[in-house]
Motif scaffolding. Structure first.
Motif, PDB file in Angstrom:
ATOM      1  N   GLY A  41      18.445 -64.573   1.185  1.00  0.00           N
ATOM      2  CA  GLY A  41      18.123 -63.709   2.306  1.00  0.00           C
ATOM      3  C   GLY A  41      17.298 -64.489   3.301  1.00  0.00           C
ATOM      4  N   ASP A  42      16.929 -63.838   4.386  1.00  0.00           N
ATOM      5  CA  ASP A  42      16.093 -64.520   5.356  1.00  0.00           C
ATOM      6  C   ASP A  42      15.215 -63.537   6.108  1.00  0.00           C
ATOM      7  N   LEU A  43      14.181 -64.071   6.694  1.00  0.00           N
ATOM      8  CA  LEU A  43      13.238 -63.336   7.537  1.00  0.00           C
ATOM      9  C   LEU A  43      13.012 -64.181   8.781  1.00  0.00           C
ATOM     10  N   VAL A  44      12.561 -63.552   9.853  1.00  0.00           N
ATOM     11  CA  VAL A  44      12.270 -64.308  11.067  1.00  0.00           C
ATOM     12  C   VAL A  44      10.815 -64.075  11.461  1.00  0.00           C
ATOM     13  N   ALA A  45      10.107 -65.172  11.688  1.00  0.00           N
ATOM     14  CA  ALA A  45       8.721 -65.139  12.152  1.00  0.00           C
ATOM     15  C   ALA A  45       8.705 -65.514  13.629  1.00  0.00           C
ATOM     16  N   ARG A  46       7.742 -64.977  14.351  1.00  0.00           N
ATOM     17  CA  ARG A  46       7.628 -65.231  15.789  1.00  0.00           C
ATOM     18  C   ARG A  46       7.390 -66.704  16.101  1.00  0.00           C
ATOM     19  N   THR A  47       6.634 -67.405  15.247  1.00  0.00           N
ATOM     20  CA  THR A  47       6.354 -68.829  15.453  1.00  0.00           C
ATOM     21  C   THR A  47       6.482 -69.584  14.134  1.00  0.00           C
ATOM     22  N   TYR A  48       6.604 -70.902  14.251  1.00  0.00           N
ATOM     23  CA  TYR A  48       6.673 -71.756  13.067  1.00  0.00           C
ATOM     24  C   TYR A  48       5.378 -71.646  12.263  1.00  0.00           C
TER      25      TYR A  48
END
Length: 111
Positions: free
Chosen positions: A61-68
């Motif tokens: 699965g995956d998630l997305v963060a606003r910044t590294y």
């Protein structure tokens, strides 16, 4: 010549910390459901950084963060192993099923 400094918006650090904590909880839930997890961070431009997760059972699965930086903090808080690249033994752990194969085939033939 005067030096310029980037000024952080008030409360930004606290918001980023909360975002990292929320992502860490989500990573923990994924890891618990899949017998553990490993991850890899992938910068996706203006959208942020993708946290790719692979469970010990082959689930992914995956998630997305606003910044590294937020993504990195989240992974550190979650305590999972982080890989530099998505290749070799790490990529081989991913198990795909009929849904993924059908979807990939549909993309190849324009569906």
């Amino acid at each position: 010549m005067a030096e310029t400094q980037e000024v952080e918006a008030p409360g930004r650090a606290a918001k980023d910390e909360r975002r990292a904590a929320k992502l860490a909880r989500q990573i923990g839930v994924f890891a618990k459901a899949h017998g553990g997890a490993e991850g890899q961070l992938a910068y996706i431009g203006e959208r942020g950084t993708r946290i790719v997760l692979v469970g010990e059972d082959g689930g992914w699965g995956d998630l997305v963060a606003r910044t590294y930086e937020i993504a990195q903090k989240a992974v550190e808080k979650a305590g999972i192993t982080l890989h530099e690249d998505f290749d070799g033994d790490f990529a081989a752990k991913v198990e795909t099923g009929p849904y993924e194969w059908k979807r990939m085939a549909g993309i190849q033939i324009g569906g």
